[in-house]
Structures are given as C-alpha cells and as structure tokens.
Enzyme design. Sequence first.
Site, PDB file in Angstrom:
ATOM      1  N   CYS A  19      21.441  -2.387  27.033  1.00 39.70           N
ATOM      2  CA  CYS A  19      21.704  -1.443  28.279  1.00 39.70           C
ATOM      3  C   CYS A  19      23.082  -1.728  28.634  1.00 39.70           C
ATOM      4  O   CYS A  19      23.514  -2.902  28.861  1.00 39.70           O
ATOM      5  CB  CYS A  19      20.741  -1.651  29.420  1.00 39.70           C
ATOM      6  SG  CYS A  19      20.862  -0.541  30.799  1.00 39.70           S
ATOM      7  N   LEU A  20      23.905  -0.657  28.994  1.00 41.67           N
ATOM      8  CA  LEU A  20      25.373  -0.524  29.428  1.00 41.67           C
ATOM      9  C   LEU A  20      25.266  -1.411  30.607  1.00 41.67           C
ATOM     10  O   LEU A  20      26.358  -1.909  31.134  1.00 41.67           O
ATOM     11  CB  LEU A  20      26.166   0.639  29.102  1.00 41.67           C
ATOM     12  CG  LEU A  20      26.256   1.396  27.780  1.00 41.67           C
ATOM     13  CD1 LEU A  20      26.754   2.600  27.828  1.00 41.67           C
ATOM     14  CD2 LEU A  20      26.935   0.380  27.070  1.00 41.67           C
ATOM     15  N   GLY A  38      23.566   6.245  24.850  1.00 41.40           N
ATOM     16  CA  GLY A  38      22.983   7.055  26.037  1.00 41.40           C
ATOM     17  C   GLY A  38      23.686   6.574  27.295  1.00 41.40           C
ATOM     18  O   GLY A  38      24.100   5.661  27.485  1.00 41.40           O
ATOM     19  N   GLN A  40      23.730   5.421  36.347  1.00 42.87           N
ATOM     20  CA  GLN A  40      24.517   4.203  35.920  1.00 42.87           C
ATOM     21  C   GLN A  40      25.933   4.420  36.334  1.00 42.87           C
ATOM     22  O   GLN A  40      26.691   3.335  36.225  1.00 42.87           O
ATOM     23  CB  GLN A  40      24.308   3.907  34.381  1.00 42.87           C
ATOM     24  CG  GLN A  40      23.021   3.472  33.831  1.00 42.87           C
ATOM     25  CD  GLN A  40      22.888   3.444  32.315  1.00 42.87           C
ATOM     26  OE1 GLN A  40      22.913   4.383  31.881  1.00 42.87           O
ATOM     27  NE2 GLN A  40      23.091   2.283  32.015  1.00 42.87           N
ATOM     28  N   HIS A  61      14.107   5.342  28.049  1.00 43.67           N
ATOM     29  CA  HIS A  61      15.304   4.180  28.444  1.00 43.67           C
ATOM     30  C   HIS A  61      16.182   5.083  29.645  1.00 43.67           C
ATOM     31  O   HIS A  61      16.090   4.751  30.832  1.00 43.67           O
ATOM     32  CB  HIS A  61      15.999   3.608  27.596  1.00 43.67           C
ATOM     33  CG  HIS A  61      16.860   2.724  28.137  1.00 43.67           C
ATOM     34  ND1 HIS A  61      16.954   1.608  27.805  1.00 43.67           N
ATOM     35  CD2 HIS A  61      18.111   2.737  28.861  1.00 43.67           C
ATOM     36  CE1 HIS A  61      17.995   0.844  28.402  1.00 43.67           C
ATOM     37  NE2 HIS A  61      18.662   1.751  29.045  1.00 43.67           N
ATOM     38  N   GLU A  62      16.791   6.181  29.311  1.00 45.00           N
ATOM     39  CA  GLU A  62      17.566   6.889  30.204  1.00 45.00           C
ATOM     40  C   GLU A  62      16.845   7.630  31.254  1.00 45.00           C
ATOM     41  O   GLU A  62      17.138   7.628  32.425  1.00 45.00           O
ATOM     42  CB  GLU A  62      18.454   7.943  29.601  1.00 45.00           C
ATOM     43  CG  GLU A  62      19.283   7.290  28.451  1.00 45.00           C
ATOM     44  CD  GLU A  62      20.244   6.380  28.600  1.00 45.00           C
ATOM     45  OE1 GLU A  62      20.313   6.015  29.886  1.00 45.00           O
ATOM     46  OE2 GLU A  62      20.444   5.348  27.848  1.00 45.00           O
ATOM     47  N   HIS A 115      16.057   5.035  33.949  1.00 47.65           N
ATOM     48  CA  HIS A 115      17.180   5.065  34.879  1.00 47.65           C
ATOM     49  C   HIS A 115      17.063   6.079  36.132  1.00 47.65           C
ATOM     50  O   HIS A 115      17.364   5.691  37.287  1.00 47.65           O
ATOM     51  CB  HIS A 115      18.370   5.168  34.351  1.00 47.65           C
ATOM     52  CG  HIS A 115      19.061   3.999  33.467  1.00 47.65           C
ATOM     53  ND1 HIS A 115      19.037   2.714  33.962  1.00 47.65           N
ATOM     54  CD2 HIS A 115      19.434   3.772  31.960  1.00 47.65           C
ATOM     55  CE1 HIS A 115      19.741   1.809  33.350  1.00 47.65           C
ATOM     56  NE2 HIS A 115      19.960   2.363  32.179  1.00 47.65           N
TER      57      HIS A 115
HETATM   58  O1  K1U Z   1      21.207   3.324  28.856  1.00 45.71           O
HETATM   59  C1  K1U Z   1      22.277   2.752  28.466  1.00 45.71           C
HETATM   60  O2  K1U Z   1      22.723   1.801  28.949  1.00 45.71           O
HETATM   61  C2  K1U Z   1      22.723   3.137  27.038  1.00 45.71           C
HETATM   62  C3  K1U Z   1      21.885   2.415  26.095  1.00 45.71           C
HETATM   63  C4  K1U Z   1      20.768   3.003  25.403  1.00 45.71           C
HETATM   64  C5  K1U Z   1      19.780   2.297  24.581  1.00 45.71           C
HETATM   65  C6  K1U Z   1      20.135   1.836  23.416  1.00 45.71           C
HETATM   66  C7  K1U Z   1      19.149   1.003  22.655  1.00 45.71           C
HETATM   67  C8  K1U Z   1      17.720   1.101  23.107  1.00 45.71           C
HETATM   68  C9  K1U Z   1      17.414   2.037  24.156  1.00 45.71           C
HETATM   69  C10 K1U Z   1      18.615   2.259  24.866  1.00 45.71           C
HETATM   70  C11 K1U Z   1      23.105   1.842  25.057  1.00 45.71           C
HETATM   71  O3  K1U Z   1      23.470   2.551  24.530  1.00 45.71           O
HETATM   72  S1  K1U Z   1      23.014   0.108  24.446  1.00 45.71           S
HETATM   73  C12 K1U Z   1      24.358  -0.042  23.459  1.00 45.71           C
HETATM   74  C13 K1U Z   1      23.796   0.176  22.062  1.00 45.71           C
HETATM   75  O4  K1U Z   1      22.668   0.047  22.011  1.00 45.71           O
HETATM   76  C14 K1U Z   1      24.633   0.679  20.936  1.00 45.71           C
HETATM   77  C15 K1U Z   1      25.800   0.616  21.030  1.00 45.71           C
HETATM   78  C16 K1U Z   1      26.608   1.032  19.920  1.00 45.71           C
HETATM   79  C17 K1U Z   1      25.981   1.675  18.897  1.00 45.71           C
HETATM   80  C18 K1U Z   1      24.674   1.722  18.707  1.00 45.71           C
HETATM   81  C19 K1U Z   1      23.836   1.235  19.770  1.00 45.71           C
HETATM   82 ZN    ZN Z   2      20.280   1.578  30.229  1.00 48.25          ZN
END
Ligand code: K1U
Ligand code: ZN
Length: 176
Positions: free
Chosen positions: A92-93, A46, A51, A134-135, A138
């Site tokens: 979270c990225l 996401g 972000q 979560h998004e 943000h």
């Molecule tokens: O908002 C963001 O920064 C994105 C975030 C979303 C999220 C992931 C997990 C739980 C809640 C919200 C991410 O994508 S973090 C990276 C991640 O979880 C992931 C990366 C590659 C494959 C699977 C998951």
């Molecule tokens: Zn995030």
Amino acid sequence: MAILPILKYPDERLKTKAKAVTEFNDELKQLAADMAETMYKAPGVGLAATQVDKHIRMIVIDVTEEKNDLKVLINPEIIEASKETKPWEEGCLSLPGIYDKVKRPAEVKIKAQDLDGNTFEMQCDGLLAVCVQHEMDHLEGIVFVDHLSLLKRNRICTKIRKQKAEAAKAAKEESN
Ligand code: K1U
Ligand code: ZN
C-alpha cells in the site's frame, strides 16, 4: 497535472468513508489525471481518492507492466464475488515498505461509472481483483492491515515508528 501528497498510515483521515460522486465535471477529470500521475510516479498499481485526502468514491488502477491500461472507476460496487478466496501479498502506498498476505474473493464482478457518468461492468481476477478490492476498502476507510491480526498490526506499528525515527535521524544528520 500534479503529483499529490499521499496520506501515510496511521493518519486518521485514511479512516474517512468516501461520498458518492454526483457531478461529472472538469474538476473530477483533473483529479483523476492527477491521481493517475501520482500512482505511476510512486510507483503503484492503484490509488484511491481517500489516499490523497479527497473523500469521494473514485479509484484509479493500472496493473499492466507497460502502464498503458488506466482504469478510472467512479462509485464502484461489487455485484458478484467468487466463493473461492485467494491469499495475495499486498502492499500500500500509504504504508511504504509493509507487505502482508490478505485473503479475498479470487474473482469479482464490479459495476462502476466512467468520467462521463456512463455505467459499465468489469470482470476481475488475479492482481486486478485484489487491487480493486483493496482500493474499494480505502473508500470505506479500511486499510489492508485492518484485515490482519492485532499482533501483526502492532508489529507493523512498531516497524513504522522505527522507520520514522530513522528518517528523522537521517534528516538531522544531513542538516548538520
Ligand atoms: O492502494 C495503494 O496504495 C496501491 C497499492 C495497490 C495494491 C498492490 C498490491 C496488492 C494490492 C493492492 C500499490 O500499488 S502498492 C505498490 C505495488 O504493489 C507495486 C508497485 C510497482 C509495481 C508493482 C506493484
Ligand atoms: Zn492502499
């Protein structure tokens, strides 16, 4: 298409409350495409416009392993939330390498608009429900660590400071 830079916590711009989208034009479609490319490249499941320093109410999500179900949600609203809550390990990225459990409603029904301004509803559970909430946080200027205790947040800030110091040291050694 373009990969956009992602703001990193504790950047103050992550605290900005996003404004509603009112114009569904080519510029919006381009931003959605760039956000999707940025999310897939990261990789993530996401990304919120906040972000990438764009303070409008748009998020992109794809929780499939095949990365073939992109959802673009504009002006999303939660219209129903389950009483049952579930803890889920979130990432979270904007906080690379930081993961912790957050308790949120297990299921949510949302209303949003697509890139043409058409309104639709979507029932979400599992990772999709977690990711949507979560998004949407943000867009309110909230990051998942804001749901954690002060003690945990302080530990995370210490870890981020160490990560930054190590990265600076590695960059210095590489330039010598
Ligand atoms: O908002 C963001 O920064 C994105 C975030 C979303 C999220 C992931 C997990 C739980 C809640 C919200 C991410 O994508 S973090 C990276 C991640 O979880 C992931 C990366 C590659 C494959 C699977 C998951
Ligand atoms: Zn995030």
